[in-house]
Design a protein around this motif. Structure first.
Motif, PDB file in Angstrom:
ATOM      1  N   SER A  42       1.280  20.282 -85.050  1.00 44.22           N
ATOM      2  CA  SER A  42       1.339  19.938 -86.474  1.00 44.22           C
ATOM      3  C   SER A  42       2.615  19.164 -86.798  1.00 44.22           C
ATOM      4  N   ARG A  43       3.730  19.558 -86.195  1.00 45.25           N
ATOM      5  CA  ARG A  43       5.006  18.888 -86.444  1.00 45.25           C
ATOM      6  C   ARG A  43       5.000  17.473 -85.855  1.00 45.25           C
ATOM      7  N   ARG A  47       4.951  13.440 -87.684  1.00 44.75           N
ATOM      8  CA  ARG A  47       5.777  12.307 -87.270  1.00 44.75           C
ATOM      9  C   ARG A  47       4.942  11.084 -86.901  1.00 44.75           C
ATOM     10  N   ALA A 129      10.014  19.088 -81.866  1.00 46.13           N
ATOM     11  CA  ALA A 129       8.790  19.623 -82.479  1.00 46.13           C
ATOM     12  C   ALA A 129       8.495  21.034 -81.995  1.00 46.13           C
ATOM     13  N   ILE A 200      13.604  25.671 -88.891  1.00 45.64           N
ATOM     14  CA  ILE A 200      12.672  24.819 -89.642  1.00 45.64           C
ATOM     15  C   ILE A 200      13.330  24.309 -90.912  1.00 45.64           C
ATOM     16  N   LYS A 204      14.372  20.242 -91.697  1.00 47.28           N
ATOM     17  CA  LYS A 204      13.895  19.480 -92.860  1.00 47.28           C
ATOM     18  C   LYS A 204      15.053  19.083 -93.779  1.00 47.28           C
ATOM     19  N   GLN A 213      17.398  19.627 -82.814  1.00 44.49           N
ATOM     20  CA  GLN A 213      16.753  20.905 -83.100  1.00 44.49           C
ATOM     21  C   GLN A 213      16.619  21.747 -81.838  1.00 44.49           C
TER      22      GLN A 213
END
Length: 296
Positions: A42-43, A47, A129, A200, A204, A213
């Protein structure tokens, strides 16, 4: 046991469905892998990647991570597997417990790099991600240690002390019966899930890219592992007076800090996109000739 005076240990660690035996340890590990894979997908989709692309990458990363996690565990606990009369097949029985996170991350990163290359995506976007999902998967996986009645801490009188039967092979020799122990599986689970939410948010809030990350993942996880490992009571190899996993955590923190600093210096801006050169699907789509556009 009285209510709210201790945590009982489960009496079972598996269930039989016909001829199939399902070990809870393996079930929780697989559950964590599935959840983290869908989160990472999903992440990556956010992108610009196609839906399902991380699942293709996971086909390389997950087996490599399982292999690395088991390999690292075995080589750091040689006395458990290599002795006179030992059953060497025990080194392969993952469902009985024994997966080292640092080995899984190292080997899994190699698998993810190769899978990302096949998918035409640069490695750092993939690493970022998957970073929160790793923490979530590790947190869920610790429930497997609870059902296996393993990896608990030193004795405690706190109401959340974990009950361990004295006939458990992992019960520390020389200690009296009836003690309760720090539930380090729960500490690490809470730490990991909390760190995932923080990661998370930070990702963001500050648009962390270029591997920053995954660098914070190494720092967050290793900080938690550092203090949790210091109260664990299970046997471990000792190097210069410290458990081997404490050394692993210290190295993990150092790598995370260095990686964050280096990537911040090298890449102060945002990533242009997630694609390897020439692999962006949008660039390969046929364009309408100018004459056809004019006629339209």
């Amino acid at each position: 046991m009285h209510f709210l005076t201790s945590i009982p240990s489960p009496e079972i660690s598996f269930i039989d469905l016909g001829p199939v035996r399902i070990h809870f340890y393996a079930l929780f590990i697989l559950t964590g892998i599935v959840i983290s894979s869908f989160l990472a997908d999903s992440r990556l989709h956010a992108r610009g990647a196609q839906r399902g692309v991380f699942l293709d990458i996971a086909l390389w990363a997950v087996p490599a991570g399982i292999l690395g996690g088991r390999f690292y565990h075995v080589i750091t606990h040689p006395k458990d597997y290599f002795y006179e009369g030992a059953d060497l097949l025990a080194t392969l029985r993952i469902w009985e417990g024994g997966m080292a996170i640092y080995g899984a991350v190292l080997f899994g990163a190699v698998g993810a790099w190769w899978g990302a290359k096949q998918a035409g995506i640069r490695f750092w976007p993939v690493a970022d991600a998957v970073a929160p999902g790793l923490l979530i998967a590790q947190g869920i996986g610790r429930l497997g240690n609870y059902f296996n009645q393993e990896l608990f801490g030193v004795p405690t009188t706190f109401w959340w002390g974990l009950e361990i039967p004295s006939d458990n092979p992992a019960y520390p020799a020389g200690l009296p019966e009836g003690l309760t122990f720090h539930p380090t599986f729960a500490y690490e689970m809470i730490w990991n899930l909390s760190a995932a939410l923080i990661l998370i948010y930070l990702g963001k809030r500050f648009t962390l890219q270029w591997g920053k990350q995954i660098a914070l993942y190494l720092v967050f996880y290793s900080l938690g592992r550092l203090w949790i490992e210091s109260i664990r009571i299970d046997p471990s190899e000792i190097i210069l007076g410290l458990r081997v996993n404490i050394w692993s955590a210290l190295i993990g923190i150092a790598i995370g800090v260095i990686l964050f600093w280096v990537q911040s210096r090298r890449h102060p801006g945002l990533e242009p996109d997630i694609w390897l050169k020439g692999r962006n699907p949008a660039e390969s789509e046929p364009t309408q000739p100018a004459e056809e556009k004019a006629q339209a």
